[in-house]
Scaffold this active site. Structure first.
Site, short mmCIF file in Angstrom:
data_model
loop_
_atom_site.label_atom_id
_atom_site.label_comp_id
_atom_site.label_asym_id
_atom_site.label_seq_id
_atom_site.Cartn_x
_atom_site.Cartn_y
_atom_site.Cartn_z
N GLU A 1 3.10 -11.34 -16.03
CA GLU A 1 2.71 -10.24 -15.16
C GLU A 1 1.72 -9.30 -15.84
O GLU A 1 0.74 -8.87 -15.22
CB GLU A 1 3.94 -9.42 -14.74
N ASN B 1 0.17 1.02 6.22
CA ASN B 1 0.83 0.08 5.32
C ASN B 1 1.52 -0.96 6.19
O ASN B 1 2.26 -0.61 7.11
CB ASN B 1 1.87 0.82 4.46
N GLY B 2 1.25 -2.24 5.91
CA GLY B 2 1.86 -3.30 6.71
C GLY B 2 0.81 -4.33 7.12
O GLY B 2 -0.29 -4.37 6.59
N TRP C 1 -3.26 -2.10 -1.50
CA TRP C 1 -3.03 -3.44 -2.03
C TRP C 1 -3.55 -4.39 -0.96
O TRP C 1 -3.00 -4.45 0.15
CB TRP C 1 -1.55 -3.67 -2.29
N GLU D 1 13.13 -14.18 -16.74
CA GLU D 1 12.64 -12.81 -16.63
C GLU D 1 11.66 -12.49 -17.75
O GLU D 1 10.64 -11.82 -17.52
CB GLU D 1 13.81 -11.83 -16.63
N HIS E 1 12.71 -32.44 -20.35
CA HIS E 1 12.48 -33.20 -19.12
C HIS E 1 11.12 -32.85 -18.52
O HIS E 1 11.02 -32.50 -17.33
CB HIS E 1 13.60 -32.95 -18.12
N CYS F 1 0.82 -1.21 0.00
CA CYS F 1 0.00 0.00 0.00
C CYS F 1 0.85 1.27 0.00
O CYS F 1 1.99 1.27 0.45
CB CYS F 1 -0.89 0.01 1.24
N LYS G 1 4.30 -3.03 -6.59
CA LYS G 1 5.72 -2.97 -6.95
C LYS G 1 6.63 -3.34 -5.78
O LYS G 1 7.60 -4.06 -5.95
CB LYS G 1 6.07 -1.58 -7.46
N LYS H 1 7.81 -11.28 -17.05
CA LYS H 1 7.21 -10.05 -17.58
C LYS H 1 5.94 -10.37 -18.36
O LYS H 1 4.94 -9.67 -18.26
CB LYS H 1 8.20 -9.33 -18.51
N ARG I 1 2.13 1.08 -5.83
CA ARG I 1 2.19 0.32 -4.58
C ARG I 1 0.87 -0.36 -4.25
O ARG I 1 0.80 -1.12 -3.27
CB ARG I 1 2.58 1.25 -3.42
#
Length: 602
Positions: free
Chosen positions: A484, A99-100, A73, A477, A500, A2, A597, A481, A27
């Site tokens: 996401e 936040n937390g 968030w 990566e 495999h 957040c 983020k 991306k 955030r």
């Protein structure tokens, strides 16, 4: 996680709060709200959805020179109007943003309910204004009540609170970031600097246990016992324009296109007489190191893999560990272990916990981060900055490239100190090619066919990314991306692992993007061809002069360069591929669902 903001000073607060929340939406963007105090009550406006939704509900801006804001968030409770912050006590005299995660909120809530308190949300945060109100009634002093409430909380928090009839903002932090911004006529508190970067570049990074009281013309910082605390004032060297979209449709696209500048900043002054140099690290700083552990999460983990590959090649015992699993995967750690924490924000909870665990066992720590004054930078024994500037898009782009380059240079610096290690024999050629990397990224940006490839394959069932050596972390990566921001199924594999198991998923509707670097690519070629024989279209991603190009169905080209850097150029192509595919699918590119983020909770 957040985003929170608070403001007090001359003039109206509401517009500043709303613009600050817009700057913090990376955030969290499940819900948003503000509370303004104007001497005739605390006015709260909040709703589910983004800050734009909140603004659309305001027929006029609430008046008042002070207030708090929040963009969420979700952790406790779904993203509803009721669960949006700010939260208040029953009398609506105390408003709080947070936040937390409050670990003991169930117990606190039950105790408060037993005393007659009624709750309106499913959040852990709502206990905080109720606690402050309860202690104000018994103690009679708001600052003491805030202090008492904070002492009662277990878990992580950055909070800001306002109280009806008081021209003050109260704030505290433990385990979640909180920054104080200083201007001539107003003060700010926020989770991150971009919230108020349009107003001031002078900041104080608050530390765990700090409690702040803001008046219109003064601020005080104390510890939880009430003792005054001095914190240094830093000047942020980010340009406010760096935090805006400029001419681009999305932050992500802007940040992809600003990678040449970010890379130039990451490289500047760090090569001296053919060797890697960091001004804050003395000669022989790593002479007693026998093991290096990289710890990171998400994109930073992939950058750490890049550095780990180079360091292993230099003959140094190296592990690349997921920070969230450090406590069960770290193995032996002692005073000869160097733990390198790779974290863009410097606030990633899992990474910080891993560093603290390693430090408690005697290890030395070094943070590689983008944020001066972040918790990781303060807590680690040493810190190196990637100098990427602000990154707003939730899907990291330029920070990955800057992390990988910074770590590559760091590995050569470490290897130069360790007696039995051997820095890259061709490091002069490697560093010469590094100097050309920003220009080569420009070439990729100017000549890319990623948009056309995205159009050709955007309606596929699955997407696979493979690579070997340095190409492996780039493949991972690239897949991250893609998933996401497109929400499509994408997976990355080491090239030799495709047969495999994952080969069972390969069909003509699953294009395979094969990343190659000009070194150790034979497995990539053979596995790509094997997938092609099962009907999968193959897209080669790498330099022009490679045998895979001749057999691939398509090619995303990068300039010819040293194998260490070719993967980073391939990564730019994959970033653009993901961006254009997500745009075709009409995804919210800068705000992918369920993601934030900076993940400051475990």
């Amino acid at each position: 996680m957040c985003g929170i903001i608070a403001r007090i000073g001359q003039g109206e607060a509401a517009d500043t709060l709303l613009s600050g929340l817009e700057n913090l939406e990376y955030r969290g963007y499940d819900s948003a709200g503000i509370a303004v105090q104007n001497g005739s009550g605390v006015k709260v406006h909040k709703c589910s959805g983004e800050v734009a939704d909140l603004k659309s509900t305001l027929d006029s801006r609430p008046h008042g020179n002070m207030g708090i804001g929040h963009t969420r968030w979700s952790t406790h409770g779904p993203p509803t109007d009721e669960n949006a912050h700010p939260h208040t006590d029953m009398a609506r005299n105390v408003a709080v943003v947070h936040n937390g995660v409050i670990d003991n909120y169930d117990e606190l809530r039950a105790d408060l309910q037993a005393k007659g308190h009624e709750f309106e949300s499913d959040t852990d945060t709502e206990v905080i204004p109720h606690l402050i109100a309860e202690y104000r009634e018994t103690i009679g002093d708001t600052e003491a009540a805030v202090r008492r409430a904070v002492e009662t909380l277990e878990g992580s928090y950055a909070i800001a609170a306002i109280v009806d009839g008081e021209e003050r903002v109260y704030a505290a932090r433990k385990g979640s970031p909180l920054v104080l911004g200083l201007d001539d006529e107003e003060w700010f508190l926020a989770s991150d600097v971009p919230a108020f970067l349009d107003h001031t570049e002078d900041v104080i990074y608050l530390e765990d246990g700090d409690l702040v009281v803001l008046d219109p013309d003064a601020y005080r910082i104390t510890d939880l016992a009430g003792n005054p605390v001095e914190r240094p004032v830093d000047t942020v060297d980010w340009d406010p324009e760096d935090a805006g979209k400029g001419e681009y449709d999305h932050y992500m696209l802007k940040e992809i296109h600003t990678q040449p500048t970010a890379l130039s900043n990451a490289i500047e002054g760090r090569i001296d007489d053919g060797d890697a140099a960091f001004e804050d690290l003395s000669d022989g700083a790593f002479a007693d190191v026998d093991t290096v552990q990289f710890v990171a999460c998400g994109t930073s983990y992939h950058a750490a893999m890049y550095g780990g590959q180079l360091l292993r090649t230099a003959g140094v015992r190296t592990e690349v560990l997921r920070a969230s699993e450090y406590d069960v995967t770290s193995g032996p750690v002692d005073e000869n272990t160097l733990v390198v924490a790779v974290t863009q924000s410097g606030e990633t909870a899992d990474t910080l916990d891993a560093v603290r665990e390693a430090t408690s066992r005697g290890a030395r720590s070094l943070a590689v981060t983008n944020v001066v004054g972040s918790t990781a930078a303060r807590e680690a024994d040493d810190a190196i900055y990637i100098r990427a500037g602000p990154e707003v898009g939730v899907a990291a782009t330029k920070t990955y490239s800057s992390q990988a380059v910074t770590l590559a240079l760091l590995t050569q610096r470490i290897a130069a100190d360790i007696p039995d290690a051997t820095p890259a024999a061709d490091r002069e050629a490697m560093f010469d090619a590094l100097a050309d990397l920003p220009r080569h990224v420009e070439t990729v940006l100017e000549t890319t066919d990623a948009e056309a490839l995205a159009r050709e394959y955007f309606d596929s069932e699955s997407y696979f990314f493979i690579g070997n050596g340095f190409g492996h972390s780039v493949a991972l990566e690239g897949a991250l991306k893609f998933k996401e921001i497109t929400y499509e199924h994408a997976e990355g594999f080491a090239s030799g692992e495709l047969k495999h198991g994952p080969l069972a998923l390969v069909t003509e509707e699953s294009p395979v993007f094969a990343v190659y670097t000009g070194g150790d690519d034979e497995k990539t070629k053979t596995n790509a061809i094997e997938a092609q024989s099962r009907g999968a279209p193959i897209v080669a991603v790498g330099p022009e002069d490679h045998p895979l190009v001749d057999v691939a169905d398509a090619h995303l080209s990068v300039p010819d360069t040293h194998p260490v850097w070719a993967g980073l150029l391939a990564n730019v192509q994959l970033q653009l591929l993901s961006y254009h595919a997500a745009k075709l699918l009409d995804r919210p590119i800068d705000k992918p669902r369920n993601l934030a983020k900076s993940v400051t909770v475990e």
